[in-house]
Write a protein that holds these residues in place. Structure first.
Motif, mmCIF file in Angstrom:
data_model
loop_
_atom_site.group_PDB
_atom_site.id
_atom_site.type_symbol
_atom_site.label_atom_id
_atom_site.label_comp_id
_atom_site.label_asym_id
_atom_site.label_seq_id
_atom_site.Cartn_x
_atom_site.Cartn_y
_atom_site.Cartn_z
ATOM 1 N N ARG A 137 1.020 -0.659 0.644
ATOM 2 C CA ARG A 137 0.094 0.099 0.314
ATOM 3 C C ARG A 137 0.526 0.912 0.089
ATOM 4 N N LEU A 138 0.623 1.973 -1.230
ATOM 5 C CA LEU A 138 1.923 3.125 -1.470
ATOM 6 C C LEU A 138 1.022 4.255 -0.743
ATOM 7 N N GLY A 139 -0.635 4.111 -0.457
ATOM 8 C CA GLY A 139 -1.283 5.112 -0.069
ATOM 9 C C GLY A 139 -2.837 5.091 -0.383
ATOM 10 N N GLU A 140 -4.236 5.634 0.093
ATOM 11 C CA GLU A 140 -5.017 5.021 0.265
ATOM 12 C C GLU A 140 -5.527 4.391 -1.376
ATOM 13 N N HIS A 141 -5.646 5.368 -2.669
ATOM 14 C CA HIS A 141 -6.216 4.720 -3.529
ATOM 15 C C HIS A 141 -4.889 4.157 -4.619
ATOM 16 N N ARG A 142 -3.541 4.167 -3.756
ATOM 17 C CA ARG A 142 -2.519 3.861 -4.995
ATOM 18 C C ARG A 142 -1.148 2.389 -4.046
ATOM 19 N N HIS A 143 -1.649 1.135 -4.898
ATOM 20 C CA HIS A 143 -1.030 -0.358 -4.513
ATOM 21 C C HIS A 143 -0.422 -0.256 -5.224
ATOM 22 N N VAL A 144 0.932 -1.150 -4.977
ATOM 23 C CA VAL A 144 1.484 -2.695 -5.736
ATOM 24 C C VAL A 144 1.369 -3.999 -5.882
ATOM 25 N N LEU A 145 0.286 -4.650 -6.602
ATOM 26 C CA LEU A 145 0.705 -6.308 -6.226
ATOM 27 C C LEU A 145 2.063 -6.817 -6.964
ATOM 28 N N LEU A 146 2.804 -7.591 -5.985
ATOM 29 C CA LEU A 146 3.290 -8.019 -6.765
ATOM 30 C C LEU A 146 3.191 -9.844 -6.291
ATOM 31 N N LEU A 147 3.431 -10.240 -8.003
ATOM 32 C CA LEU A 147 3.335 -11.762 -8.296
ATOM 33 C C LEU A 147 4.657 -11.961 -8.670
ATOM 34 N N GLN A 148 4.526 -14.188 -7.715
ATOM 35 C CA GLN A 148 5.842 -14.063 -7.536
ATOM 36 C C GLN A 148 5.911 -15.684 -8.590
ATOM 37 N N ILE A 149 5.904 -16.196 -9.062
ATOM 38 C CA ILE A 149 6.091 -17.304 -9.914
ATOM 39 C C ILE A 149 7.408 -17.831 -10.303
ATOM 40 N N HIS A 150 7.336 -18.951 -9.386
ATOM 41 C CA HIS A 150 8.533 -20.202 -9.669
ATOM 42 C C HIS A 150 8.493 -20.368 -11.727
ATOM 43 N N HIS A 151 9.799 -20.426 -12.332
ATOM 44 C CA HIS A 151 9.503 -21.762 -13.003
ATOM 45 C C HIS A 151 9.779 -22.382 -13.583
ATOM 46 N N PHE A 152 9.421 -22.830 -12.195
ATOM 47 C CA PHE A 152 9.538 -24.310 -12.709
ATOM 48 C C PHE A 152 8.039 -25.307 -12.844
ATOM 49 N N VAL A 153 7.062 -23.900 -12.512
ATOM 50 C CA VAL A 153 5.850 -24.099 -13.276
ATOM 51 C C VAL A 153 5.812 -23.008 -13.954
ATOM 52 N N SER A 154 6.195 -22.546 -14.779
ATOM 53 C CA SER A 154 5.485 -21.333 -15.714
ATOM 54 C C SER A 154 6.737 -20.562 -16.140
ATOM 55 N N ASP A 155 6.154 -20.713 -17.947
ATOM 56 C CA ASP A 155 6.615 -20.459 -18.815
ATOM 57 C C ASP A 155 5.849 -18.898 -19.189
ATOM 58 N N GLY A 156 6.693 -18.597 -20.175
ATOM 59 C CA GLY A 156 6.643 -16.671 -20.908
ATOM 60 C C GLY A 156 5.060 -16.952 -20.956
ATOM 61 N N TRP A 157 4.720 -17.819 -22.334
ATOM 62 C CA TRP A 157 2.447 -18.391 -22.307
ATOM 63 C C TRP A 157 2.686 -17.852 -20.740
ATOM 64 N N SER A 158 2.672 -18.760 -19.520
ATOM 65 C CA SER A 158 2.105 -18.650 -19.012
ATOM 66 C C SER A 158 1.576 -17.477 -18.155
#
Length: 462
Positions: A137-158
């Motif tokens: 949370r950066l502010g009341e109406h400002r956020h950053v969403l971090l999505l972390q996925i390991h490449h063992f189960v993910s490629d570029g298409w994914s």
């Protein structure tokens, strides 16, 4: 105490996962690390999205939970008992609670703070969660969403699938309607079982025959510069350089394939890259390992998972070769590689018995599947560049690794190169020479030798 998840599905590793485990997880002698031991497996990949507007945290939590239920690969773990063949286990559930933290919106160098907060640590696929979400949370109406996925189960298409699914699940959760997403008749584990059983099938036997003919009588490996002899520890010093190919240049490459603005991109880009590699080494038998989606099955299009294979694109250059002929050859090589993409590259290498000469020393990963960022109703989303450049140690014998993604018509990405082979000035010169090579391919002159045209203004050899 939370109950341990029940295992609902087991499967062998996909051929791509098998390569990752053998090349990046196992010790150099082939043995497996002890639990908690630092491994060579690459860090978990992080995407960051800046969200301006009234983010519905409850809807986001429901969307994440639904995504984990929908995509079985996100609940996968690696397992091996003693010296048995490793398998993937799919759990009935995964801790899906979003991690939350606050960060003042006026903090300088937000990207650097996010990199520290995202903790892109090496993870153990036997025990650690391979998918994580973190809202800052950066502010009341400002956020950053971090999505972390390991490449063992993910490629570029994914990644494109993940963004599309998560966006639609969020938008549905906000209004209470059912999500409008394609059905998933198969799971990633089920497809992995099929891929394992097909490895000795007649179809793959025919593909092996194709590759044997395509890669017959290979020329010597590319010699870039004399390399000092050093003890091979399995980890080599590399540096990472950003790459940007403007939209106008990309459009020119597409047009050179005689498809206008929607023409194929991989062939012309490979043609330009072959010219660059010739300029760097004078080699005429150019082989590039192109990452290929390996999703020819119709039931894989909407799955998250690691399917990717490597196809060897071979282009032979000679002094009279024109841009038109080179592009045609590259387009044909790419088209045929897609038709013959199911044979795992490790099986091909084993069958060809190459000895010490590598099949390829340069790889290209070109992702044209994700053309937009996360789309959430009621807010504005914008990607934050989380790519970390600079020197590091990496478990690779590849001399150059090009990773490019098409966004807003341009290509952006990185070039990872071995510092024992190339200096920073050489790489900067190479990127400049790539611009000349792209221009020569895009010009598509039918009579002028493309090697002469590409390097007319390139200056000193890189």
């Amino acid at each position: 105490m939370r109950a341990r998840p029940v295992i609902v599905e087991t499967a062998p590793l996909s051929p791509g996962q098998e390569r990752l485990i053998n090349d990046e997880f196992a010790r150099p002698d082939g043995s497996w690390p002890e639990p908690g031991e630092h491994t060579r497996l690459r860090p978990i990949d992080t995407g960051a999205v800046l969200i301006d507007g009234p983010l519905d945290i409850t809807a986001l939590q429901r969307a994440v939970s639904a995504l984990i239920v929908r995509q079985h690969a996100l609940r996968t773990r690696l397992y091996r008992l003693a010296e048995t063949i490793p398998v993937q286990l799919v759990a009935s559930s995964l801790p899906d609670q979003i991690h939350h933290s606050d960060l003042p919106g006026n903090t300088p160098l937000i990207r650097e703070v996010l990199l520290a907060q995202s903790l892109p640590l090496h993870v153990d696929p036997r025990s650690d969660p391979l998918f994580r979400t973190h809202v800052i949370r950066l502010g009341e109406h400002r956020h950053v969403l971090l999505l972390q996925i390991h490449h063992f189960v993910s490629d570029g298409w994914s990644i494109g699938v993940l963004y599309r699914d998560l966006g639609e699940l969020y938008n549905a959760a906000r209004t209470g309607r059912p999500a409008d997403l394609p059905a998933l008749p198969r799971t990633f584990a089920a497809v992995s079982r099929d891929m394992r059983s097909e490895r000795r099938s007649g179809q793959l036997g025919r593909q092996l025959a194709y590759w044997r003919e395509r890669l017959d009588q290979l020329g010597p490996a590319i010699t870039f510069t004399p390399k000092p002899v050093q003890h091979d520890t399995g980890r080599r010093p590399v540096d990472v350089q950003r790459v940007h190919i403007p939209a106008a240049a990309v459009l020119g490459l597409r047009a050179s394939a005689r498809g206008g603005a929607r023409g194929p991109l991989a062939g012309p880009l490979l043609a330009a890259l072959a010219l660059l590699l010739h300029h760097q080494s004078t080699a005429t038998d150019i082989r590039i390992g192109m990452m290929i989606s390996n999703r020819a099955r119709p039931d894989t299009e909407h799955l998250i998972g690691y399917f990717v294979n490597t196809a060897v694109i071979r282009l032979r250059l000679h002094p009279e070769l024109t841009a038109v002929r080179l592009t045609e050859a590259a387009n044909t090589a790419v088209r045929e590689a897609i038709e013959q993409q199911a044979l795992p590259i490790q099986d091909l290498k084993q069958e060809l018995h190459q000895g010490t000469d590598p099949l390829y020393q340069v790889t290209l990963a070109l992702n044209t599947m994700r053309t937009g960022t996360l789309a959430l109703d009621g807010v504005h989303c914008q990607d934050i560049d989380m790519e970390v450049t600079g020197q590091r140690m990496a478990p690779t014998s590849i001399e150059q690794r090009w990773v490019l993604e098409e966004r807003a018509g341009a290509l952006n990405g990185t070039l990872t190169y071995q510092t024992g082979t190339f200096t920073s000035p050489q790489i900067r010169m190479a990127l400049s020479n790539l611009d000349h090579a792209i221009a020569a391919v895009a010009a598509g002159h039918p009579t002028v030798a493309v090697i002469t045209s590409a390097m007319r203004h390139s200056g000193v050899r890189a």
